[in-house]
Design an enzyme around this catalytic site. Structure first.
Site: not given
Ligand code: NAD
Length: 426
Positions: A102, A356
């Site tokens: 992240k 994704s």
């Protein structure tokens, strides 16, 4: 307990249940890489602003790390680490060949001009370029970053490595190699998870009322598709306020109005709110949405929204988590005790990362698919993995969250053992 410790406590519970080796616990207790960067941006008025950013790679056991980039004033190292941990679990729950990562920048992006925002996006990629790439760590959008921002980032990355590398970043505009269907994927996936649960419960969408906190990208697509299916959306909120109508709200015109200003001015963010509807429907206090008596409460804003302080007031029959970590572990435990089912983030919001992954495959093979193919592949994977989680919860008498963690952590633990550890040598 801070956000990360709270999140990790769930991992430890699951590790105990799985009776895995200490090696697994050690490997999963901390991130493999945590990078803090400074991003200098020359502002339009000539002065220099230096923003703080992070990229955290939590686990790369199952493959390259994968996870979004958040632009928000509350972003900090603990939050990014926690979000990277959840990404690691999430990718494993739905069987993707990815670890978890992240990124984020501490900034109020809505206070920047378009040019300043682009400079910040490009500067962030320059700062983390050494640790990302298609086989290492693949960023994507998160709160306050979208396809436009990913387009700038992908362009910057191509300049740095001096070659076209579309698979380095997902969630790009379709014209730059983004996948058709990615924008709606998180909402579409969340609806599929809800539908499968509703079907098992022997209920039907037409009989169910839904309140949604956080009417942004993910929630809009969820709401629009759910409305088409017959669910009655009775309340919506965003960072500026909330609206309520027992008769039901129509998500499409509300979204059009909320984002109209953005379309007219070419802005990245919308200035308007669901409050724009207040002359037509009832406006309610933002937090009142969380305690409405509805069949399904959808949490699609930020973490820590239901906690010890408000969990007793929650009246919803079930909760669907589109946001990451919207319940604290104490609130989660209280709801489980009361028999309120929670369809957890690590399953319910995986539509985005699944598409994704499909984007990454398309970029690497050069074979681009139409929307029906993308949606079908999303539905196949999510349908299969949701079935496993719901079955496991039933078989072991645990919550859906525990079942999802058991599925995901078991996959990571098996891979850790396959990579070799002391127990295997004894
Ligand atoms: P977004 O910025 O488009 O939407 C977030 C929305 O929440 C905005 O409308 C904002 O106004 C609203 N909000 C913020 N604080 C609020 C509050 N206190 N009360 C009510 N509303 C509030 O972001 P998004 O991409 O839709 O992401 C939303 C959540 O879903 C995040 O937790 C994100 O991590 C998670 N998520 C998103 C994706 C994705 O593909 N977009 C994938 C997985 C998980």
């Amino acid at each position: 307990m801070d956000l990360f410790e709270d999140a990790r406590s769930r991992l430890y519970e699951v590790l105990e249940r799985l009776e895995v080796s200490d090696d697994v616990r050690e490997r999963l207790s901390q991130p493999v890489l945590s990078l803090q960067v400074s991003i200098p941006v020359r502002m339009d008025d000539g002065h220099l602003c230096v923003f703080k950013g992070w990229r955290v790679q939590y686990s790369n056991i199952l493959g390259p790390t994968k996870g979004g980039i958040r632009f928000h004033t509350n972003v900090n190292q603990t939050e990014v680490t926690t979000l990277s941990f959840w990404m690691a679990v999430k990718c494993a729950v739905v069987g993707l060949p990815y670890g978890g990562g992240k990124g984020g920048v501490e900034v109020d992006p809505k206070s920047l001009s378009l040019l300043e925002l682009e400079q910040l996006a490009r500067g962030y990629i320059r700062a983390i370029a050494d640790v990302i790439g298609p086989d290492r760590d693949i960023p994507a959008p998160d709160v306050n970053t979208n396809a436009t921002v990913m387009g700038w980032m992908a362009d910057e990355y191509d300049h740095i490595v001096r070659r076209q590398t579309p698979a380095a970043i997902t969630g790009k505009p379709v014209e730059l190699g983004g996948s058709i269907g990615r924008v709606a994927a998180t909402g579409r996936g969340a609806l599929q998870v809800l539908d499968l649960w509703v079907e098992r419960e022997g209920r039907s969408p037409e009989d169910l009322t839904v309140a949604i906190q956080g009417f942004g990208n993910a929630a809009y697509h969820f709401a629009s598709l759910a409305h088409q299916k017959g669910y009655r959306i009775v309340a919506l909120s965003d960072s500026q306020g909330a609206i309520h109508s027992e008769k039901g709200l129509e998500p499409d015109p509300i979204w059009e109005e909320k984002t109209r200003n953005r379309d007219l001015t070419g802005m990245v963010y919308c200035d308007d709110s669901v409050r724009g509807q207040a002359d037509r429907v009832q406006e309610i206090p933002q937090d009142a949405l969380l305690t409405l008596d509805v069949d399904v409460l959808v949490l699609a804003a930020l973490e820590d929204q239901i906690h010890e302080g408000n969990v007793d007031d929650v009246q919803a029959g079930a909760i669907l988590e589109i946001a990451n970590g919207p319940l604290t572990s104490a609130a989660d435990a209280a709801l489980w005790k009361r028999g309120v089912p929670v369809l957890p983030d690590v399953l319910a919001n995986t539509g985005g990362v699944i598409v994704s992954y499909l984007e990454w495959i398309q970029n690497r093979t050069g074979d681009y698919w139409d929307e029906a193919t993308v949606n079908q592949r999303l539905a196949e994977r999510l349908g299969k993995e949701t079935g496993r989680v719901l079955d496991r919860a039933e078989e072991e008498g645990v919550s859906y969250r525990t079942a999802a963690y058991l599925e995901g952590v078991e996959r990571i633990a098996t891979a850790i053992n396959r990579r070799g550890n002391r127990q295997d040598w004894d």
